[in-house]
Motif scaffolding. Structure first.
Motif, PDB file in Angstrom:
ATOM      1  N   UNK A   6       0.827  -1.006  -0.031  1.00  0.00           N
ATOM      2  CA  UNK A   6      -0.104   0.075   0.203  1.00  0.00           C
ATOM      3  C   UNK A   6       0.831   1.220   0.042  1.00  0.00           C
ATOM      4  N   UNK A   7       1.761   1.086   0.757  1.00  0.00           N
ATOM      5  CA  UNK A   7       3.015   2.316   0.786  1.00  0.00           C
ATOM      6  C   UNK A   7       3.406   2.616  -0.430  1.00  0.00           C
ATOM      7  N   UNK A   8       3.932   1.484  -1.303  1.00  0.00           N
ATOM      8  CA  UNK A   8       4.590   1.595  -2.313  1.00  0.00           C
ATOM      9  C   UNK A   8       3.328   2.285  -3.550  1.00  0.00           C
ATOM     10  N   UNK A   9       2.167   1.690  -3.533  1.00  0.00           N
ATOM     11  CA  UNK A   9       1.288   2.098  -4.268  1.00  0.00           C
ATOM     12  C   UNK A   9       0.841   3.611  -4.100  1.00  0.00           C
ATOM     13  N   UNK A  10       0.772   3.846  -2.978  1.00  0.00           N
ATOM     14  CA  UNK A  10       0.298   5.455  -2.749  1.00  0.00           C
ATOM     15  C   UNK A  10       1.638   6.233  -3.004  1.00  0.00           C
ATOM     16  N   UNK A  11       2.816   6.092  -2.634  1.00  0.00           N
ATOM     17  CA  UNK A  11       3.801   6.876  -3.187  1.00  0.00           C
ATOM     18  C   UNK A  11       3.915   7.125  -4.706  1.00  0.00           C
ATOM     19  N   UNK A  12       3.837   5.903  -5.239  1.00  0.00           N
ATOM     20  CA  UNK A  12       3.689   5.674  -6.903  1.00  0.00           C
ATOM     21  C   UNK A  12       2.421   6.729  -7.441  1.00  0.00           C
ATOM     22  N   UNK A  46       7.017  17.592  -1.966  1.00  0.00           N
ATOM     23  CA  UNK A  46       7.037  16.124  -1.733  1.00  0.00           C
ATOM     24  C   UNK A  46       7.044  15.940   0.003  1.00  0.00           C
ATOM     25  N   UNK A  47       7.735  16.645   0.406  1.00  0.00           N
ATOM     26  CA  UNK A  47       7.824  16.417   2.146  1.00  0.00           C
ATOM     27  C   UNK A  47       6.432  16.629   2.553  1.00  0.00           C
ATOM     28  N   UNK A  48       5.733  17.799   2.109  1.00  0.00           N
ATOM     29  CA  UNK A  48       4.396  18.337   2.648  1.00  0.00           C
ATOM     30  C   UNK A  48       3.325  17.147   2.167  1.00  0.00           C
ATOM     31  N   UNK A  49       3.503  16.592   0.910  1.00  0.00           N
ATOM     32  CA  UNK A  49       2.410  15.509   0.554  1.00  0.00           C
ATOM     33  C   UNK A  49       2.544  14.368   1.375  1.00  0.00           C
ATOM     34  N   UNK A  50       3.860  13.621   1.613  1.00  0.00           N
ATOM     35  CA  UNK A  50       3.996  12.753   2.352  1.00  0.00           C
ATOM     36  C   UNK A  50       3.269  12.831   3.581  1.00  0.00           C
ATOM     37  N   UNK A  51       3.811  13.906   4.282  1.00  0.00           N
ATOM     38  CA  UNK A  51       3.505  14.082   5.414  1.00  0.00           C
ATOM     39  C   UNK A  51       1.766  14.235   5.770  1.00  0.00           C
ATOM     40  N   UNK A  52       1.361  14.818   4.765  1.00  0.00           N
ATOM     41  CA  UNK A  52      -0.376  14.819   4.818  1.00  0.00           C
ATOM     42  C   UNK A  52      -0.926  13.440   4.539  1.00  0.00           C
ATOM     43  N   UNK A  56       3.882  11.310   8.450  1.00  0.00           N
ATOM     44  CA  UNK A  56       5.277  11.262   9.107  1.00  0.00           C
ATOM     45  C   UNK A  56       6.193  12.430   8.021  1.00  0.00           C
ATOM     46  N   UNK A  57       6.980  12.947   8.755  1.00  0.00           N
ATOM     47  CA  UNK A  57       7.706  14.032   8.345  1.00  0.00           C
ATOM     48  C   UNK A  57       9.176  13.497   7.803  1.00  0.00           C
ATOM     49  N   UNK A  58       9.499  13.866   6.558  1.00  0.00           N
ATOM     50  CA  UNK A  58      10.568  13.430   5.837  1.00  0.00           C
ATOM     51  C   UNK A  58      11.616  14.774   6.086  1.00  0.00           C
ATOM     52  N   UNK A  59      13.073  14.332   6.537  1.00  0.00           N
ATOM     53  CA  UNK A  59      13.801  15.522   6.626  1.00  0.00           C
ATOM     54  C   UNK A  59      15.075  15.492   5.632  1.00  0.00           C
TER      55      UNK A  59
END
Length: 84
Positions: A6-12, A46-52, A56-59
């Protein structure tokens, strides 16, 4: 959504929809930077979209260890796991 698939699919989906990445270039072993060709503003987005989407927050240090798409998936999955 702690299932890795699910993580792979969502990120893609995010990469394809938000950044107009060609689906054919996305593969676990492909180079993230070369395939995405993102500028610094894109990385901020990308950081904002991943967080929303994942909560989780990417640094900056996270991006340093992301060479392939698989690395990207793994970092997000690890952060979700650490949060839960």
């Amino acid at each position: 959504m702690n299932n890795k698939v699910s993580i792979h699919q969502k990120i893609n989906e995010i990469l394809i929809e938000e950044f107009e990445v060609d689906e054919e270039v996305i593969s676990p072993d492909a180079s993230l930077k070369e395939s995405l060709d993102l500028d610094s503003l894109d990385y901020v987005d990308l950081v904002v979209i991943i967080e929303s989407n994942f909560g989780v927050k990417l640094v900056e240090a996270d991006f340093a260890e992301m060479v392939t798409f698989q690395d990207f998936y793994d970092v997000v999955a690890r952060k979700i796991g650490a949060k839960n």
